[in-house]
Design a protein around this motif. Structure first.
Motif, PDB file in Angstrom:
ATOM      1  N   GLU A 122       0.802  -1.222   0.000  1.00 38.44           N
ATOM      2  CA  GLU A 122       0.000   0.000   0.000  1.00 38.44           C
ATOM      3  C   GLU A 122       0.837   1.276   0.000  1.00 38.44           C
ATOM      4  O   GLU A 122       0.375   2.307  -0.493  1.00 38.44           O
ATOM      5  CB  GLU A 122      -0.948  -0.012   1.205  1.00 38.44           C
ATOM      6  N   SER A 123       2.051   1.224   0.558  1.00 34.73           N
ATOM      7  CA  SER A 123       2.870   2.435   0.628  1.00 34.73           C
ATOM      8  C   SER A 123       3.974   2.476  -0.425  1.00 34.73           C
ATOM      9  O   SER A 123       4.521   3.543  -0.702  1.00 34.73           O
ATOM     10  CB  SER A 123       3.509   2.561   2.022  1.00 34.73           C
ATOM     11  N   PHE A 124       4.327   1.313  -1.000  1.00 37.13           N
ATOM     12  CA  PHE A 124       5.437   1.264  -1.957  1.00 37.13           C
ATOM     13  C   PHE A 124       5.064   0.553  -3.248  1.00 37.13           C
ATOM     14  O   PHE A 124       5.936   0.130  -4.006  1.00 37.13           O
ATOM     15  CB  PHE A 124       6.650   0.585  -1.310  1.00 37.13           C
ATOM     16  N   GLY A 125       3.758   0.416  -3.485  1.00 38.24           N
ATOM     17  CA  GLY A 125       3.308  -0.192  -4.729  1.00 38.24           C
ATOM     18  C   GLY A 125       3.784  -1.614  -4.913  1.00 38.24           C
ATOM     19  O   GLY A 125       3.921  -2.087  -6.050  1.00 38.24           O
ATOM     20  N   GLY A 126       4.059  -2.306  -3.803  1.00 38.34           N
ATOM     21  CA  GLY A 126       4.498  -3.690  -3.872  1.00 38.34           C
ATOM     22  C   GLY A 126       5.983  -3.857  -4.145  1.00 38.34           C
ATOM     23  O   GLY A 126       6.456  -4.986  -4.293  1.00 38.34           O
ATOM     24  N   ASP A 127       6.723  -2.759  -4.202  1.00 37.05           N
ATOM     25  CA  ASP A 127       8.153  -2.815  -4.507  1.00 37.05           C
ATOM     26  C   ASP A 127       8.962  -2.962  -3.218  1.00 37.05           C
ATOM     27  O   ASP A 127       9.214  -1.988  -2.512  1.00 37.05           O
ATOM     28  CB  ASP A 127       8.575  -1.546  -5.252  1.00 37.05           C
ATOM     29  N   ARG A 128       9.391  -4.177  -2.915  1.00 36.08           N
ATOM     30  CA  ARG A 128      10.129  -4.440  -1.682  1.00 36.08           C
ATOM     31  C   ARG A 128      11.490  -3.752  -1.687  1.00 36.08           C
ATOM     32  O   ARG A 128      11.968  -3.280  -0.651  1.00 36.08           O
ATOM     33  CB  ARG A 128      10.312  -5.954  -1.494  1.00 36.08           C
ATOM     34  N   ASN A 129      12.142  -3.689  -2.860  1.00 35.92           N
ATOM     35  CA  ASN A 129      13.464  -3.065  -2.939  1.00 35.92           C
ATOM     36  C   ASN A 129      13.392  -1.579  -2.571  1.00 35.92           C
ATOM     37  O   ASN A 129      14.274  -1.065  -1.865  1.00 35.92           O
ATOM     38  CB  ASN A 129      14.041  -3.235  -4.349  1.00 35.92           C
ATOM     39  N   THR A 130      12.367  -0.888  -3.043  1.00 40.14           N
ATOM     40  CA  THR A 130      12.198   0.523  -2.696  1.00 40.14           C
ATOM     41  C   THR A 130      11.966   0.677  -1.198  1.00 40.14           C
ATOM     42  O   THR A 130      12.488   1.608  -0.558  1.00 40.14           O
ATOM     43  CB  THR A 130      11.018   1.122  -3.470  1.00 40.14           C
ATOM     44  N   PHE A 131      11.198  -0.219  -0.624  1.00 38.96           N
ATOM     45  CA  PHE A 131      10.940  -0.215   0.814  1.00 38.96           C
ATOM     46  C   PHE A 131      12.255  -0.360   1.590  1.00 38.96           C
ATOM     47  O   PHE A 131      12.537   0.412   2.515  1.00 38.96           O
ATOM     48  CB  PHE A 131       9.981  -1.359   1.147  1.00 38.96           C
ATOM     49  N   ILE A 132      13.083  -1.322   1.190  1.00 39.10           N
ATOM     50  CA  ILE A 132      14.359  -1.565   1.873  1.00 39.10           C
ATOM     51  C   ILE A 132      15.282  -0.363   1.724  1.00 39.10           C
ATOM     52  O   ILE A 132      15.934   0.070   2.685  1.00 39.10           O
ATOM     53  CB  ILE A 132      15.040  -2.834   1.322  1.00 39.10           C
ATOM     54  N   LYS A 133      15.353   0.188   0.512  1.00 40.57           N
ATOM     55  CA  LYS A 133      16.218   1.338   0.275  1.00 40.57           C
ATOM     56  C   LYS A 133      15.765   2.553   1.096  1.00 40.57           C
ATOM     57  O   LYS A 133      16.593   3.343   1.569  1.00 40.57           O
ATOM     58  CB  LYS A 133      16.237   1.688  -1.212  1.00 40.57           C
ATOM     59  N   THR A 134      14.461   2.697   1.260  1.00 43.44           N
ATOM     60  CA  THR A 134      13.943   3.808   2.074  1.00 43.44           C
ATOM     61  C   THR A 134      14.383   3.649   3.515  1.00 43.44           C
ATOM     62  O   THR A 134      14.806   4.621   4.162  1.00 43.44           O
ATOM     63  CB  THR A 134      12.407   3.849   1.989  1.00 43.44           C
ATOM     64  N   LEU A 135      14.306   2.438   4.030  1.00 48.81           N
ATOM     65  CA  LEU A 135      14.754   2.181   5.401  1.00 48.81           C
ATOM     66  C   LEU A 135      16.247   2.469   5.540  1.00 48.81           C
ATOM     67  O   LEU A 135      16.687   3.103   6.508  1.00 48.81           O
ATOM     68  CB  LEU A 135      14.469   0.732   5.794  1.00 48.81           C
ATOM     69  N   GLU A 136      17.025   2.016   4.572  1.00 49.87           N
ATOM     70  CA  GLU A 136      18.476   2.230   4.627  1.00 49.87           C
ATOM     71  C   GLU A 136      18.807   3.719   4.590  1.00 49.87           C
ATOM     72  O   GLU A 136      19.722   4.181   5.297  1.00 49.87           O
ATOM     73  CB  GLU A 136      19.145   1.505   3.458  1.00 49.87           C
ATOM     74  N   ALA A 137      18.080   4.468   3.780  1.00 48.10           N
ATOM     75  CA  ALA A 137      18.333   5.905   3.676  1.00 48.10           C
ATOM     76  C   ALA A 137      18.047   6.611   5.001  1.00 48.10           C
ATOM     77  O   ALA A 137      18.600   7.673   5.283  1.00 48.10           O
ATOM     78  CB  ALA A 137      17.476   6.508   2.560  1.00 48.10           C
ATOM     79  N   GLN A 138      17.199   5.998   5.805  1.00 50.23           N
ATOM     80  CA  GLN A 138      16.838   6.583   7.103  1.00 50.23           C
ATOM     81  C   GLN A 138      17.626   5.940   8.246  1.00 50.23           C
ATOM     82  O   GLN A 138      17.308   6.181   9.417  1.00 50.23           O
ATOM     83  CB  GLN A 138      15.334   6.394   7.342  1.00 50.23           C
ATOM     84  N   ASN A 139      18.662   5.173   7.879  1.00 48.65           N
ATOM     85  CA  ASN A 139      19.472   4.468   8.877  1.00 48.65           C
ATOM     86  C   ASN A 139      18.608   3.591   9.782  1.00 48.65           C
ATOM     87  O   ASN A 139      18.783   3.554  10.999  1.00 48.65           O
ATOM     88  CB  ASN A 139      20.281   5.469   9.720  1.00 48.65           C
TER      89      ASN A 139
END
Length: 325
Positions: free
Chosen positions: A115-132
């Motif tokens: 629902e928040s990343f359009g089903g894209d797990r890689n974008t989700f992971i990268k967002t978390l990494e960018a936020q440490n």
């Protein structure tokens, strides 16, 4: 460990974990420390700042100086209180030896990604990494959110039927909640009491001449464009839909008491002359008790649930060791 399936069913409609970069990264340079201890569990200043950061950003846009500092202190105190309450609920959950099945947390994570990343797990992971922020840390936070919501649903047990007497009493005391705002669609012509070197009598005569033209059938909007000195002149004196407390009190009294389609006499106010026309009216009606009953019952049920929850949390606080710094 006891399964918590029944409670989870009651808490399934939970909101998704809010994704806010500011909540993770705002003011990362602040030195960390202990903000509170709750039965041996530590709450840090960074946790408080992470929770308050999105609101802090808004406050910094709205206030400055001492007023800003006061607002920030109040906000962080509320954030700390919320974190203490959450910690108490989680401790109560663990004390009861309840368990959240792994698949519940996994399903929630998938829901967030979908629902928040359009089903894209890689974008989700990268967002978390960018936020440490690690996936494990995020998953742990989401697990705690599920625990808190499930425990609150479990402990807030109440009668979902509100007595007719309570509904009627609420309706009688809060009729304004069920009354729509009264509005009128207004046009106005304003003739200043004095203009340039003209005398007040000459301007009064002009206002009477304008009223005579309207009485003879001239269009109000065209007459306003020709004679009015109001800011709405170019729009034919059109004020659109207005509510009470928009006009000066003497003008409002005339306007809201005029029948639709009627043109007022000349109104002498604050040294100027006004002619009003009400083109339409709406609102000002009150829903009947029968029409409002369902909404009142829902509101009273929510208020009762809130009261039960607050008393339950207060009981947890009373039995806990809490020290703030």
């Amino acid at each position: 460990m006891r399964p918590f399936a029944a409670i989870l069913l009651a808490g399934c409609g939970l909101a998704l974990w809010p994704f806010c970069c500011a909540a993770f990264a705002e003011e990362a340079q602040v030195v960390d420390g202990i903000a509170a201890v709750v039965n041996g569990d530590v709450i840090t200043y960074s946790q408080v700042r992470a929770l308050s950061a999105p609101r802090e950003k808004l406050l910094r846009q709205q206030f400055t100086g001492q007023e800003l500092e006061k607002k920030l202190i109040e906000l962080r105190q509320l954030a700390l209180k919320d974190l203490i309450d959450r910690r108490l609920v989680i401790q109560a959950f663990k004390k009861e030896s309840y368990q959240i099945p792994d698949h519940i947390v996994d399903e929630r994570m998938q829901q967030i990604i979908r629902e928040s990343f359009g089903g894209d797990r890689n974008t989700f992971i990268k967002t978390l990494e960018a936020q440490n922020y690690t996936l494990g840390e995020f998953k742990e936070k989401e697990l705690e959110r599920i625990m808190v919501s499930a425990m609150r649903s479990h402990n807030v047990k109440m009668n979902s039927i509100i007595s007719p007497t309570k509904v009627e009493d609420y309706y009688r005391k809060h009729r304004d909640e069920f009354t729509s705002k009264e509005q009128i669609k207004l046009r106005m012509i304003m003739i200043p009491g004095q203009k340039d070197t003209a005398s007040a009598p000459a301007q009064k005569a002009l206002a009477e001449e304008v009223l005579g033209k309207l009485a003879a059938g001239e269009e109000f909007d065209r007459t306003a464009q020709a004679y009015s000195e109001d800011s709405t002149r170019d729009n034919g004196g059109d004020w659109g839909w207005i509510e009470r407390n928009t006009l000066a009190a003497p003008l409002e009294k005339f306007a809201f008491n005029m029948p639709v389609g009627r043109i007022s006499n000349i109104i002498d106010y604050a040294g100027n002359y006004y002619i009003l026309k009400v083109e339409d009216k709406r609102g000002g009606t009150t829903r009947s008790l029968a029409q409002a009953r369902d909404d009142i019952e829902k509101k009273l049920i929510q208020e009762e649930a809130q009261g039960i929850q607050e008393r339950w949390i207060a009981g947890l606080r009373a039995k806990a060791y809490i020290k703030t710094f």
